[in-house]
Scaffold this active site. Structure first.
Site, PDB file in Angstrom:
ATOM      1  N   LYS A 105      42.895  48.264  32.547  1.00 50.83           N
ATOM      2  CA  LYS A 105      43.176  46.842  32.753  1.00 50.83           C
ATOM      3  C   LYS A 105      44.675  46.554  32.712  1.00 50.83           C
ATOM      4  O   LYS A 105      45.168  45.683  33.420  1.00 50.83           O
ATOM      5  CB  LYS A 105      42.437  46.009  31.699  1.00 50.83           C
ATOM      6  CG  LYS A 105      40.946  45.865  31.977  1.00 50.83           C
ATOM      7  CD  LYS A 105      40.288  44.954  30.963  1.00 50.83           C
ATOM      8  CE  LYS A 105      38.889  44.537  31.413  1.00 50.83           C
ATOM      9  NZ  LYS A 105      38.000  45.666  31.660  1.00 50.83           N
ATOM     10  N   GLU A 137      44.727  38.611  26.482  1.00 50.95           N
ATOM     11  CA  GLU A 137      44.885  37.649  27.571  1.00 50.95           C
ATOM     12  C   GLU A 137      44.721  36.227  27.065  1.00 50.95           C
ATOM     13  O   GLU A 137      43.953  35.975  26.126  1.00 50.95           O
ATOM     14  CB  GLU A 137      43.837  37.887  28.673  1.00 50.95           C
ATOM     15  CG  GLU A 137      44.102  39.083  29.542  1.00 50.95           C
ATOM     16  CD  GLU A 137      43.087  39.206  30.658  1.00 50.95           C
ATOM     17  OE1 GLU A 137      42.089  38.450  30.639  1.00 50.95           O
ATOM     18  OE2 GLU A 137      43.277  40.050  31.540  1.00 50.95           O
ATOM     19  N   HIS A 181      29.594  37.708  27.289  1.00 50.61           N
ATOM     20  CA  HIS A 181      30.504  38.092  28.365  1.00 50.61           C
ATOM     21  C   HIS A 181      29.824  38.965  29.413  1.00 50.61           C
ATOM     22  O   HIS A 181      30.484  39.668  30.171  1.00 50.61           O
ATOM     23  CB  HIS A 181      31.740  38.810  27.808  1.00 50.61           C
ATOM     24  CG  HIS A 181      32.478  38.028  26.775  1.00 50.61           C
ATOM     25  ND1 HIS A 181      33.163  36.865  27.059  1.00 50.61           N
ATOM     26  CD2 HIS A 181      32.615  38.229  25.433  1.00 50.61           C
ATOM     27  CE1 HIS A 181      33.704  36.396  25.947  1.00 50.61           C
ATOM     28  NE2 HIS A 181      33.380  37.196  24.955  1.00 50.61           N
ATOM     29  N   ARG A 195      33.040  50.219  42.070  1.00 52.20           N
ATOM     30  CA  ARG A 195      31.688  50.674  42.415  1.00 52.20           C
ATOM     31  C   ARG A 195      30.939  49.504  43.064  1.00 52.20           C
ATOM     32  O   ARG A 195      31.443  48.379  43.098  1.00 52.20           O
ATOM     33  CB  ARG A 195      30.928  51.119  41.171  1.00 52.20           C
ATOM     34  CG  ARG A 195      30.655  49.990  40.191  1.00 52.20           C
ATOM     35  CD  ARG A 195      29.986  50.461  38.908  1.00 52.20           C
ATOM     36  NE  ARG A 195      29.583  49.349  38.064  1.00 52.20           N
ATOM     37  CZ  ARG A 195      30.379  48.680  37.257  1.00 52.20           C
ATOM     38  NH1 ARG A 195      31.666  49.006  37.179  1.00 52.20           N
ATOM     39  NH2 ARG A 195      29.929  47.691  36.517  1.00 52.20           N
TER      40      ARG A 195
END
Length: 624
Positions: A73, A157, A192, A250
């Site tokens: 990330k 974040e 999430h 994917r």
């Protein structure tokens, strides 16, 4: 199910993915045995892609460099900034000390999201509202990240308070072509993780939709992408500003909704690209047709914070598939077991309609006809969600469930007398159909001097501490043996009808009102599963069966909510603990759960240690 459907099947190893499914060398060995030319294992792993290349086997997916870049990330966000793709403000640095991470959180400003650097699917992601929560949530995020990805590194974040989760399906070939197949909205989530997805994303302006698609293509090109990928954005509901979150390298679980609105087979696209062929269509040839929803059918308990469940599918009857309109994608059959080793998804229910409203109505209709018993599922919750007016009005955001919790989880759900009457009728009907050679069989329930009476008691399906008694008087009728007067409290009902154990259908008349429902008995006949025509499911337990199912525990006892592994033990016997204090940490299905003390007290019993495997409802500790 997959094994029985396959022409050839090879044993990879034990159920644990770390000893079978994730061991690339075993997959390569089997590929060589079978003469396999190309592989996609269902997950993205650069090491495995390289292993395929070394063994002259085509990896159906992107090059290892793209998997590495997008799998991190922190690195992916740096690449996106360079490619002018908008990113969320945050910290993606190498210094992973708690002091540095906390310092960066303060700079960004709470609330913040802690996310696993190598993460995905909500694993290793924790929301921190204030500084006091940071240390515990960081520890939990690192533990989940380590368990799921073998890497405990995290990034920080800024948490957007009114976000939508909008993702773009991209495809690239080896010839330089790259397209986007429009967007999906995946905003409604729990832990999430996505529950329901739709395409196209409703309520977006044409300008934003086009800009997001082009940004997704820029993201794919920035890493030399090949194959199917999903670029995920978080969008601020206030002004439709969007930011790059991550790229999944994917074909994702929710890809069928994209297939439905584009009339394309994306698995075929993958094989075409892996074969070195150009993309089947270019951007100007792709069009959106209608609207599609996908609902994920899970073995989980929404009433208990969507706790994942396990168990045997005692009864399974999905809605009928309709080509181009209704798809049921599943890997299980009636009698199969949902285990602790993998995600508890049972199926994906996918529907298409000419418009969002029509597709939503089809979704509700199919959910009403989706019958599963033997374990707890989220089907009834999905129906409440799909019929919620705010959801219908496109008031979407990622904390939709928390924001509208009271609407989605109504209190004081009522159970009508008819449910107990139908359950009683099914028992009586089963008994009355046990024919013998006795010519007086037809006179069951008939008495010369008095009416034959019976009493049936059930555990209330919602108010577990209560029981419901059904007093039954047989009404002698030479034309209809299954006719009764049934009394619940002061309510007297005339009930007649038949239960067919083969079709699982019960057709009854209660006070001249017709009921046509689906009813199934558990294998041990201790539970009756009743499905109404509006899709409600009731698990009714006759009292004798409930006596056998009940257990007792000491006040302050802690039971395992699900099967799992003890990851750590925070206290020892004799310790004094406070209410809410963590006693131990469990992991199941890659989800970490803190088991906390329900009271202030002393630890009297703590029978398990780290790495012990425990079953559901196992006594983990006793606090007095």
């Amino acid at each position: 199910m997959h094994v029985s459907m396959a022409d050839e099947a090879y044993l990879l190893g034990p159920p644990e993915s770390s000893k079978s499914y994730l061991v690339g060398s075993k997959i390569i060995e089997i590929a060589k045995q079978s003469g396999c030319q190309a592989i996609h294992p269902g997950y993205e792993n650069a090491g495995f892609a390289e292993l395929c290349a070394k063994n002259n086997i085509v990896f159906i997916g992107p090059p290892p460099s793209a998997i590495i870049s997008m799998g991190s990330k922190s690195e992916s966000k740096k690449l996106m900034e360079h490619a002018k793709v908008p990113v969320v403000p945050g910290y993606h640095g190498e210094d992973q000390s708690e002091e540095k991470l906390l310092s960066e959180c303060k700079k960004i400003g709470f609330p913040v999201l802690i996310k696993a650097v190598m993460g995905g699917g909500g694993k290793g992601m924790k929301l921190v509202h204030k500084e006091e929560e940071f240390s515990e949530q960081l520890s939990a995020a690192k533990s989940e990240a380590k368990a799921s990805f073998g890497d405990e590194r995290v990034l920080i974040e800024k948490y957007i308070t009114t976000p939508r989760h909008v993702e773009i399906q991209v495809f690239a070939d080896t010839l330089g072509n790259c397209v986007y197949l429009f967007e999906r909205d995946c905003s409604v989530q729990r832990r999430h993780q996505k529950i329901i997805e739709e395409a196209p994303a409703p309520g977006l302006s044409d300008e934003v939709r086009k800009a997001m698609g082009e940004s997704a293509v820029d993201a794919a090109k920035a890493v030399g992408y090949v194959g199917a990928g999903t670029v995920e954005f978080i969008m601020d509901n206030q002004d439709q500003t969007y930011y790059f979150m991550e790229m999944n390298t994917r074909l994702q679980v929710e890809h069928p909704v994209t297939e439905m609105i584009t009339n394309q087979d994306l698995v075929e696209w993958q094989l075409q690209v892996a074969s070195g062929n150009p993309l089947p269509l270019l951007q100007n040839q792709l069009k959106v047709n209608g609207h599609a929803f996908e609902a994920r059918i899970y073995a989980e308990n929404p009433e208990k914070n969507f706790m994942p469940g396990t168990g045997v599918l005692r009864y399974l009857n999905p809605p009928e598939e309709v080509e181009g309109e209704v798809r049921v994608e599943t890997g299980v059959r009636q009698g199969d077991e949902v285990s602790i080793y993998y995600d508890p998804m049972i199926a994906k229910l996918v529907v298409w309609g000419e418009s969002r409203d029509i597709a939503l109505r089809k979704l509700v209709s199919c959910l009403n006809r989706y019958h599963i018993a033997g374990l707890t599922t989220n089907i009834e919750f999905l129906k409440r969600l799909a019929t919620n007016q705010r959801f219908r009005d496109i008031e979407l955001e990622t904390h939709f469930i928390q924001k509208y919790y009271d609407e989605l989880f109504p209190k004081n759900r009522q159970v009508d007398d008819s449910m107990f009457l139908l359950a009683t009728l099914s028992i009586l009907s089963k008994n009355l159909t046990k024919k013998t050679a006795d010519p007086f069989d037809v006179l069951q329930g008939f008495r010369f001097n008095h009416e034959h009476e019976e009493v049936y008691e059930f555990e209330h399906p919602i108010e577990k501490e209560n029981r419901v008694s059904v007093n039954v008087r047989h009404i002698y009728d030479v034309k209809e043996t299954n006719k009764f007067k049934m009394t619940i409290g002061s309510n007297v009902h005339t009930v007649s009808g038949q239960y067919n154990p083969t079709t699982k259908e019960i057709v009854a008349f209660i006070d001249n009102r017709k009921f046509h429902s689906t009813l199934s008995f558990s294998d041990d006949h201790k539970t009756i599963y009743l499905f109404t025509r509006d899709g409600q499911r009731y698990d009714l337990t006759p009292v004798l069966a409930s006596f056998e199912k009940k257990g007792s525990g000491a006040v302050g006892s802690l039971k395992s909510p699900i099967p799992g592994v003890i990851k750590s033990v925070a206290v020892k016997e004799g310790d004094t603990v406070k209410k809410g204090q963590t006693i131990l940490v469990m992991e199941a299905m890659k989800m970490v759960t803190n088991i906390v003390s329900p009271i202030d007290g002393v630890v009297k019993s703590l029978p398990f240690k780290t790495n012990d495997v425990v079953a559901a409802e196992t006594m983990l500790a006793v606090i007095e």
